[in-house]
Design a protein around this motif. Structure first.
Motif, PDB file in Angstrom:
ATOM      1  N   VAL A 204       3.786 -10.394  -2.457  1.00  0.00           N
ATOM      2  CA  VAL A 204       2.934 -10.216  -3.636  1.00  0.00           C
ATOM      3  C   VAL A 204       1.562  -9.786  -3.097  1.00  0.00           C
ATOM      4  O   VAL A 204       0.881 -10.569  -2.443  1.00  0.00           O
ATOM      5  N   VAL A 205       1.213  -8.533  -3.330  1.00  0.00           N
ATOM      6  CA  VAL A 205      -0.030  -7.990  -2.769  1.00  0.00           C
ATOM      7  C   VAL A 205      -1.038  -7.780  -3.893  1.00  0.00           C
ATOM      8  O   VAL A 205      -0.758  -7.031  -4.845  1.00  0.00           O
ATOM      9  N   PHE A 206      -2.187  -8.397  -3.768  1.00  0.00           N
ATOM     10  CA  PHE A 206      -3.276  -8.113  -4.710  1.00  0.00           C
ATOM     11  C   PHE A 206      -4.101  -6.978  -4.124  1.00  0.00           C
ATOM     12  O   PHE A 206      -4.617  -7.097  -3.013  1.00  0.00           O
ATOM     13  N   VAL A 207      -4.188  -5.876  -4.865  1.00  0.00           N
ATOM     14  CA  VAL A 207      -4.897  -4.692  -4.374  1.00  0.00           C
ATOM     15  C   VAL A 207      -6.248  -4.629  -5.074  1.00  0.00           C
ATOM     16  O   VAL A 207      -6.312  -4.433  -6.293  1.00  0.00           O
TER      17      VAL A 207
ATOM     18  N   LEU B 136      -3.889 -10.020   0.296  1.00  0.00           N
ATOM     19  CA  LEU B 136      -4.951  -9.249  -0.378  1.00  0.00           C
ATOM     20  C   LEU B 136      -5.236  -8.006   0.441  1.00  0.00           C
ATOM     21  O   LEU B 136      -5.339  -8.104   1.666  1.00  0.00           O
ATOM     22  N   VAL B 137      -5.375  -6.877  -0.215  1.00  0.00           N
ATOM     23  CA  VAL B 137      -5.842  -5.691   0.501  1.00  0.00           C
ATOM     24  C   VAL B 137      -6.886  -4.995  -0.361  1.00  0.00           C
ATOM     25  O   VAL B 137      -6.869  -5.103  -1.592  1.00  0.00           O
ATOM     26  N   GLU B 138      -7.778  -4.287   0.320  1.00  0.00           N
ATOM     27  CA  GLU B 138      -8.723  -3.459  -0.418  1.00  0.00           C
ATOM     28  C   GLU B 138      -8.121  -2.066  -0.455  1.00  0.00           C
ATOM     29  O   GLU B 138      -7.673  -1.556   0.573  1.00  0.00           O
ATOM     30  N   GLY B 139      -8.078  -1.433  -1.623  1.00  0.00           N
ATOM     31  CA  GLY B 139      -7.532  -0.080  -1.649  1.00  0.00           C
ATOM     32  C   GLY B 139      -7.119   0.370  -3.032  1.00  0.00           C
ATOM     33  O   GLY B 139      -7.552  -0.185  -4.046  1.00  0.00           O
ATOM     34  N   ASP B 140      -6.263   1.373  -3.024  1.00  0.00           N
ATOM     35  CA  ASP B 140      -5.812   2.042  -4.244  1.00  0.00           C
ATOM     36  C   ASP B 140      -4.354   1.645  -4.487  1.00  0.00           C
ATOM     37  O   ASP B 140      -3.483   1.896  -3.641  1.00  0.00           O
ATOM     38  N   ILE B 141      -4.092   1.049  -5.622  1.00  0.00           N
ATOM     39  CA  ILE B 141      -2.747   0.515  -5.886  1.00  0.00           C
ATOM     40  C   ILE B 141      -1.688   1.627  -5.921  1.00  0.00           C
ATOM     41  O   ILE B 141      -0.515   1.372  -5.619  1.00  0.00           O
ATOM     42  N   THR B 142      -2.090   2.844  -6.248  1.00  0.00           N
ATOM     43  CA  THR B 142      -1.091   3.916  -6.365  1.00  0.00           C
ATOM     44  C   THR B 142      -0.477   4.289  -5.011  1.00  0.00           C
ATOM     45  O   THR B 142       0.541   4.969  -4.967  1.00  0.00           O
ATOM     46  N   ARG B 143      -1.109   3.850  -3.909  1.00  0.00           N
ATOM     47  CA  ARG B 143      -0.605   4.182  -2.582  1.00  0.00           C
ATOM     48  C   ARG B 143       0.337   3.122  -2.012  1.00  0.00           C
ATOM     49  O   ARG B 143       0.838   3.282  -0.901  1.00  0.00           O
TER      50      ARG B 143
END
Ligand code: AR6
Length: 177
Positions: free
Chosen positions: A150-153, A7-14
């Motif tokens: 598999v990253v959940f943004v 899991l990360v907090e952020g903007d998926i476009t990056r």
């Protein structure tokens, strides 16, 4: 939970991954939220390719190139609009994740980033959506060594916190079994 799920907090476009998933609408012709951010970052060629697809029913997914994004591919899926739970929303959201992973597998994608589908404009309750998202990712990864990440943004601290606590709870209950 499978350790390839993060899991990360952020903007998926990056995200520097093979594919990012878009929470689109049935026309696939662009909108606000994560869809707007993806189209802005990818450039107008993305909309041009989407126009050739003829839309996408709720619960299904379609793939395009990523154009100016760091990701090579965009997998567009259409989540359900939340209607108080009486309109098959859980099953349709499950179908979105299932369709996105199946399409990724067919394209040899090894790393994928996903947003929290349906929890913005479509108002799906976020905790309930997180449980569905993680359980589908887990099912997809079981016995599958194609995927390495598999990253959940999650967009914003609140979405990140809710997803982290659901993730910790699922990981805890998996250990007890
Ligand atoms: N990166 C990651 N997550 C994001 C980003 C971003 N850059 N921007 C927003 N989110 P939504 P939906 C989160 O509304 O509910 C569109 O207009 C956001 O905080 O983007 O499936 C489409 O065209 C929320 O948690 O998608 C459709 O008409 C999540 O992404 C409709 O909205 C999903 O919010 C789809 O609604």
């Amino acid at each position: 939970m499978d350790s390839r799920i993060t899991l990360v907090e952020g903007d998926i476009t990056r995200q520097r991954v093979d594919a990012i998933v878009n929470a689109a609408k049935e026309s696939l012709l662009g909108g606000g939220g994560v869809d707007g951010a993806i189209h802005r970052a990818a450039g107008p060629e993305l909309l041009a390719e989407c126009r050739t697809l003829g839309g996408c029913p709720t619960g299904e997914a379609r793939i395009t190139k990523g154009y100016n994004l760091p990701a090579k591919w965009v997998i567009h899926t259409v989540g359900p609009v939340w209607r108080q739970g009486g309109a098959n929303e859980d099953a349709l959201l499950t179908d979105c994740y299932r369709s996105a992973f199946a399409l990724a597998a067919r394209h040899g994608i090894r790393s994928i980033a996903l947003p929290s589908i349906s929890t913005g404009a479509y108002r799906f309750p976020i905790e309930r959506a997180a449980r569905i998202a993680f359980s589908e990712a887990e099912k997809h990864l079981a016995g599958n060594d194609q995927f390495k990440s598999v990253v959940f943004v999650l967009f914003g601290a609140k979405a990140y916190e809710i997803h982290s606590s659901v993730h910790a709870r699922l990981a805890g209950s998996a250990r007890e079994r």
